[in-house]
Scaffold this active site. Structure first.
Site, PDB file in Angstrom:
ATOM      1  N   HIS A  46     -36.395 -20.175 -57.207  1.00 50.98           N
ATOM      2  CA  HIS A  46     -37.337 -21.070 -57.865  1.00 50.98           C
ATOM      3  C   HIS A  46     -38.754 -20.545 -57.717  1.00 50.98           C
ATOM      4  O   HIS A  46     -39.066 -19.802 -56.800  1.00 50.98           O
ATOM      5  CB  HIS A  46     -37.217 -22.503 -57.332  1.00 50.98           C
ATOM      6  CG  HIS A  46     -37.438 -22.657 -55.865  1.00 50.98           C
ATOM      7  ND1 HIS A  46     -36.493 -22.301 -54.928  1.00 50.98           N
ATOM      8  CD2 HIS A  46     -38.489 -23.144 -55.178  1.00 50.98           C
ATOM      9  CE1 HIS A  46     -36.957 -22.574 -53.714  1.00 50.98           C
ATOM     10  NE2 HIS A  46     -38.178 -23.076 -53.842  1.00 50.98           N
ATOM     11  N   CYS A  77     -25.629 -27.476 -54.180  1.00 50.84           N
ATOM     12  CA  CYS A  77     -27.014 -27.035 -54.357  1.00 50.84           C
ATOM     13  C   CYS A  77     -27.816 -28.129 -55.065  1.00 50.84           C
ATOM     14  O   CYS A  77     -27.495 -28.509 -56.197  1.00 50.84           O
ATOM     15  CB  CYS A  77     -27.058 -25.738 -55.170  1.00 50.84           C
ATOM     16  SG  CYS A  77     -28.732 -25.223 -55.614  1.00 50.84           S
ATOM     17  N   ASP A  98     -42.627 -31.125 -58.126  1.00 50.51           N
ATOM     18  CA  ASP A  98     -42.195 -30.965 -56.747  1.00 50.51           C
ATOM     19  C   ASP A  98     -42.224 -32.320 -56.042  1.00 50.51           C
ATOM     20  O   ASP A  98     -43.149 -33.107 -56.240  1.00 50.51           O
ATOM     21  CB  ASP A  98     -43.113 -29.968 -56.024  1.00 50.51           C
ATOM     22  CG  ASP A  98     -42.550 -29.514 -54.703  1.00 50.51           C
ATOM     23  OD1 ASP A  98     -42.501 -30.330 -53.759  1.00 50.51           O
ATOM     24  OD2 ASP A  98     -42.165 -28.343 -54.587  1.00 50.51           O
ATOM     25  N   CYS A 147     -29.090 -27.082 -58.481  1.00 53.30           N
ATOM     26  CA  CYS A 147     -28.021 -27.073 -59.488  1.00 53.30           C
ATOM     27  C   CYS A 147     -27.740 -28.495 -59.953  1.00 53.30           C
ATOM     28  O   CYS A 147     -27.539 -28.737 -61.146  1.00 53.30           O
ATOM     29  CB  CYS A 147     -26.756 -26.435 -58.939  1.00 53.30           C
ATOM     30  SG  CYS A 147     -26.834 -24.642 -58.765  1.00 53.30           S
TER      31      CYS A 147
END
Length: 113
Positions: A99, A4, A30, A7
Site C-alpha cells: 500500500h 488480510c 486512513d 483484501c
C-alpha cells in the site's frame, strides 16, 4: 488472501470511506490519519510488500503511480504531497498488503522517521 484486512476492504467486506476505485486499485481514507489528508492506495490483488513484487507486477505498479497523481489532484493537494510505502517490520509495515500512503495539506518535515 482471506485474513488480510486490505483484501477484505478491496472486496467490500469491510466498509470504508472510498476516495477512488476501479478494477485494479482502491483508495480510501486512513483510519489513523497522520495529516489533514491521508489516504491509502492499494492494489486489489494481494501483494504482500515491495519485496514480493515480480516482473509481472510492473504494469500494475506503473498504473498505481500514474493514478496517485490523479488522486492527489482530486484531493486538492496543489502545494505538494508525500507518498510513502513502508516495507517490512523495521519500516513499520503493519498490514502485509502492498500500500501507498498519500499525505498532504500540511508542511512535511525532513528527515522522516
Amino acid at each position: 488472501m482471506a485474513d488480510c484486512i486490505f483484501c477484505m476492504i478491496a472486496n467490500h467486506e469491510i466498509p470504508t470511506d472510498v476516495v477512488y476505485e476501479d478494477d485494479k486499485i482502491i483508495c480510501f481514507h486512513d483510519a489513523e490519519p497522520q495529516a489533514p489528508v491521508h489516504v491509502l492506495v492499494i492494489p486489489k490483488r494481494h501483494i504482500e510488500s515491495l519485496d514480493d513484487v515480480t516482473e509481472d507486477d510492473q504494469e500494475l505498479l506503473g498504473y498505481i503511480m500514474f493514478k496517485i497523481h490523479e488522486i492527489a489532484a482530486d484531493l486538492g493537494l496543489e502545494n505538494g504531497y508525500r507518498v510513502v510505502s513502508n516495507n517490512g517490520e523495521d519500516a513499520f509495515q503493519t498490514v502485509k498488503h502492498l500500500h501507498f500512503h498519500i499525505l498532504g495539506k500540511r508542511k512535511m518535515t525532513w528527515p522522516p522517521g
